[in-house]
Design an enzyme around this catalytic site. Structure first.
Site, PDB file in Angstrom:
ATOM      1  N   ARG A  17       0.824  -1.222   0.000  1.00 16.02           N
ATOM      2  CA  ARG A  17       0.000   0.000   0.000  1.00 16.02           C
ATOM      3  C   ARG A  17       0.852   1.263   0.000  1.00 16.02           C
ATOM      4  O   ARG A  17       0.659   2.157  -0.824  1.00 16.02           O
ATOM      5  CB  ARG A  17      -0.923  -0.011   1.215  1.00 16.02           C
ATOM      6  N   ILE A  18       1.805   1.356   0.943  1.00 11.90           N
ATOM      7  CA  ILE A  18       2.573   2.603   1.067  1.00 11.90           C
ATOM      8  C   ILE A  18       3.481   2.787  -0.145  1.00 11.90           C
ATOM      9  O   ILE A  18       3.531   3.874  -0.730  1.00 11.90           O
ATOM     10  CB  ILE A  18       3.398   2.610   2.380  1.00 11.90           C
ATOM     11  N   ASP A  74       9.794  -6.023  -5.439  1.00 12.45           N
ATOM     12  CA  ASP A  74       8.976  -6.738  -4.459  1.00 12.45           C
ATOM     13  C   ASP A  74       8.874  -8.173  -4.952  1.00 12.45           C
ATOM     14  O   ASP A  74       8.356  -8.422  -6.047  1.00 12.45           O
ATOM     15  CB  ASP A  74       7.567  -6.092  -4.396  1.00 12.45           C
ATOM     16  N   ASP A 133      13.026   7.180   9.904  1.00 10.73           N
ATOM     17  CA  ASP A 133      11.894   7.327  10.830  1.00 10.73           C
ATOM     18  C   ASP A 133      11.847   6.191  11.851  1.00 10.73           C
ATOM     19  O   ASP A 133      11.142   6.297  12.847  1.00 10.73           O
ATOM     20  CB  ASP A 133      10.579   7.346  10.013  1.00 10.73           C
ATOM     21  N   GLU A 160      14.021   0.846  19.551  1.00  6.70           N
ATOM     22  CA  GLU A 160      13.165   2.009  19.796  1.00  6.70           C
ATOM     23  C   GLU A 160      12.693   2.017  21.244  1.00  6.70           C
ATOM     24  O   GLU A 160      12.271   0.968  21.742  1.00  6.70           O
ATOM     25  CB  GLU A 160      11.970   2.000  18.833  1.00  6.70           C
ATOM     26  N   HIS A 207       9.675   7.852  14.603  1.00  4.50           N
ATOM     27  CA  HIS A 207       8.678   6.852  14.206  1.00  4.50           C
ATOM     28  C   HIS A 207       7.271   7.479  14.232  1.00  4.50           C
ATOM     29  O   HIS A 207       6.341   6.919  14.811  1.00  4.50           O
ATOM     30  CB  HIS A 207       8.741   5.625  15.131  1.00  4.50           C
ATOM     31  N   ALA A 227       3.290   7.885  10.544  1.00  5.64           N
ATOM     32  CA  ALA A 227       1.851   7.613  10.401  1.00  5.64           C
ATOM     33  C   ALA A 227       1.007   8.545  11.258  1.00  5.64           C
ATOM     34  O   ALA A 227      -0.214   8.572  11.116  1.00  5.64           O
ATOM     35  CB  ALA A 227       1.556   6.178  10.812  1.00  5.64           C
TER      36      ALA A 227
END
Ligand code: NAD
Length: 307
Positions: A152-153, A173, A257, A262, A281, A284
């Protein structure tokens, strides 16, 4: 008795309101340590989780009533899907909610890098106006963007880069062989994409097979003038190899990002490099994206709990 939905890390009110209006009780968590998660999840019918809470086997085992783990977001790498499946617990995510937000954020990182915005801002604030004669940016028009992961992205990004910025877009991909977008050329050779791109952007999930797949070999394929962007998952990249490639001038810069660990340590070497722009991060986390993720995740909880 009404069902209890556990939300370890708070979400937008609209998502919580949806659940309360459906008659569910909600419990917002107090801390994301495994000990607290295991305590707080007890007796809950659903957990609506963001990416920082680790819903591992131990946490799932502590939740004797759990029927659904709803992810606010896309990546399911913080959830032990195997442990959930063994117990017949549904795992859902919100793939349509944040794809555009991430793709826009990636364009922002690419624009920042190619125009040296981070360094220009820092230098000007310290009085260095003359920096304007040293920082020559790069036009995106006519340049090649290589997208690794055409979900999707990746596909939204391809459209924005080609239609909005006149970039040539090539993509790799292993599970996509034909392009449905005229603006996107599919390549079957990862090395060819790395060698021929002026910007590489990663959009693949973190799984057992993708962990650490981008490292010194892939950076050595890149043009010294090329930029590297990662807003997928930090674990896909060997971060130490990225730092080496940046320090050695093997690549021109990076927009990052997501991190291997993390939150990243304060002394993460990426933070010391002027040719790197970082974000916490939050690709979104636009207002619109956050609301969509909260509502979509809450709807999925309701779908499962209402049978
Ligand atoms: P998606 O599932 O639609 O697409 C992922 C694509 O990656 C698929 O087409 C898949 O075939 C491909 N892929 C898998 N293995 C690959 C490999 N080895 N090489 C190349 N491609 C490979 O997912 P999406 O919605 O496009 O999101 C992509 C990733 O971005 C998510 O898995 C998530 O981890 C990450 N993400 C990050 C943020 C953020 O805030 N930074 C937000 C949302 C998603």
């Amino acid at each position: 008795m009404s069902h209890l939905v556990y939300i370890p890390q708070d979400i937008e009110k609209v998502g919580k309101r949806f659940l309360v209006e459906k008659g569910y009780k909600i419990k917002v968590g107090s801390d994301l340590s495994q000990k607290i998660l295991m305590e707080e999840i007890k007796g809950c019918d659903a957990v609506l989780t963001r990416s920082t809470a680790v819903i591992n086997r131990e946490v799932i085992t502590a939740a004797e009533n759990l029927k659904v783990i709803a992810k606010y977001g896309v990546g399911l790498d913080n959830i032990d899907i195997e442990a959930a499946t063994e117990r017949g617990i549904y795992v859902t995510n919100t793939p349509e909610a944040n794809a555009n937000s991430v793709a826009e954020h990636v364009m922002a990182l690419i624009l920042s890098l190619s125009k040296n915005l981070s360094l220009a801002d820092k230098e000007l604030r310290s009085g260095n106006f003359a920096i304007r004669n040293q920082l020559f940016g790069m036009d995106l028009e006519g340049k090649t963007l290589g997208i690794i992961g055409l979900g999707r992205i990746g596909r939204i990004l391809a459209k924005k880069a080609s239609k909005g910025f006149d970039m040539k877009v090539i993509g790799y991909d292993p599970y996509v062989t034909a392009s449905t977008n005229s603006e996107l050329e599919i390549a079957t050779d990862l090395e060819w994409v790395f060698r021929n791109s002026d910007v590489i952007s990663l959009h693949l999930p973190l799984t057992k097979t993708t962990k650490g797949i981008i490292g010194c070999r892939e950076f050595s394929w890149m043009k010294p003038s090329a930029y590297f962007v990662n807003a997928s998952r930090g674990g896909v990249v060997k971060e130490a190899d990225l730092v080496n490639a940046l320090q050695a001038g093997e690549i021109a810069g990076a927009g990052i990002d997501v991190f291997e660990v993390e939150p990243p340590e304060k002394w993460n070497p990426l933070f010391k490099l002027d040719n790197v722009i970082v974000s916490p991060h939050n690709a979104a986390l636009t207002k619109e994206g956050s609301i969509r993720m909260a509502v979509h995740a809450a709807m999925q909880v309701e779908q499962v709990l209402s049978g």
